[in-house]
Design an enzyme around this catalytic site. Structure first.
Site, mmCIF file in Angstrom:
data_model
loop_
_atom_site.group_PDB
_atom_site.id
_atom_site.type_symbol
_atom_site.label_atom_id
_atom_site.label_comp_id
_atom_site.label_asym_id
_atom_site.label_seq_id
_atom_site.Cartn_x
_atom_site.Cartn_y
_atom_site.Cartn_z
ATOM 1 N N ASN A 116 0.849 -1.176 0.000
ATOM 2 C CA ASN A 116 0.000 0.000 0.000
ATOM 3 C C ASN A 116 0.887 1.228 0.000
ATOM 4 O O ASN A 116 1.948 1.236 0.630
ATOM 5 C CB ASN A 116 -0.898 -0.001 1.241
ATOM 6 N N HIS A 117 0.471 2.266 -0.694
ATOM 7 C CA HIS A 117 1.234 3.514 -0.718
ATOM 8 C C HIS A 117 1.187 4.188 0.649
ATOM 9 O O HIS A 117 0.171 4.149 1.334
ATOM 10 C CB HIS A 117 0.650 4.489 -1.747
ATOM 11 N N HIS A 118 2.279 4.820 1.037
ATOM 12 C CA HIS A 118 2.258 5.731 2.176
ATOM 13 C C HIS A 118 1.554 6.997 1.715
ATOM 14 O O HIS A 118 1.473 7.274 0.515
ATOM 15 C CB HIS A 118 3.677 6.077 2.629
ATOM 16 N N PHE A 130 6.145 2.690 0.077
ATOM 17 C CA PHE A 130 5.155 1.641 0.292
ATOM 18 C C PHE A 130 5.329 1.010 1.661
ATOM 19 O O PHE A 130 6.422 0.990 2.214
ATOM 20 C CB PHE A 130 5.330 0.510 -0.744
#
Length: 194
Positions: A116-118, A130
């Site tokens: 998941n992206h930060h 990520f």
């Protein structure tokens, strides 16, 4: 008239059927060229879109439908057990690990992503990095059409995930789960047991 058309069209249909077998062999060869391991007896029905490091292992007697998207970036890897089915439009994207046990069936347009992206830190999302956590599906898991499996999830053997569910936490064996976010709806008696 119909009988005459059948006489003409039947040999043509047989030729097209033979060509479909050649197309499957071509798609198998193309997929095999881009992955770590692909069993010879796995059936590849159409083109597979590959991206990343190629650390992908596909077991024996799997069935791969057209439109599959496989991506392995950074240290990511994907491992499919034997006799898995990946339907049209499935997306598997790994920066850590996605592991599917024997006999898993993944419905159309399912998304399984272990990263998941930060967000935040004053950076654009695409520049924020990520977070990753492996995903593991046990044996004989059935994921319904359009479901989403998020990072860090483990799903127990013989569990069924309803269509369009969003699975954001681990689930035990032998249950039916669904909803957004997914929750256990009921226990499945004797699910998938030999």
């Amino acid at each position: 008239m119909k009988a005459l058309l059948l006489i003409v069209l039947t040999p043509l249909a047989a030729l097209v059927a033979r060509l479909a077998g050649v197309q499957r062999l071509w798609h198998h060869a193309c997929l095999r060229a881009g992955v770590s391991r692909l069993a010879a007896n796995t059936v590849v029905m159409g083109a597979v879109e590959l991206h990343g490091n190629g650390r992908i292992e596909i077991g024996s007697e799997c069935l791969i439908y057209p439109g599959l998207y496989l991506e392995t970036d950074a240290e990511g890897r994907i491992a499919l057990g034997n006799r898995c089915v990946l339907s049209r439009g499935v997306h598997l994207s790994s920066r850590s690990a996605i592991i599917l046990g024997d006999g898993c069936m993944i419905g159309e347009y399912v998304s399984i992503r272990d990263a998941n992206h930060h967000y935040g830190n004053g950076l654009m999302v695409r520049d924020s990095g990520f977070s990753t956590a492996a995903i593991t599906l046990g044996r004989n898991v059935w994921i319904g059409r359009g479901a989403v499996i998020l990072p860090g999830v483990s799903i127990g053997d013989n569990t069924v995930i309803a269509a369009n569910a969003v699975v954001n936490r681990s689930l035990p064996a032998d249950v039916l789960a669904g909803g957004v976010p997914a929750k256990v709806l009921r226990k499945l008696a004797g699910a998938g047991h030999d």
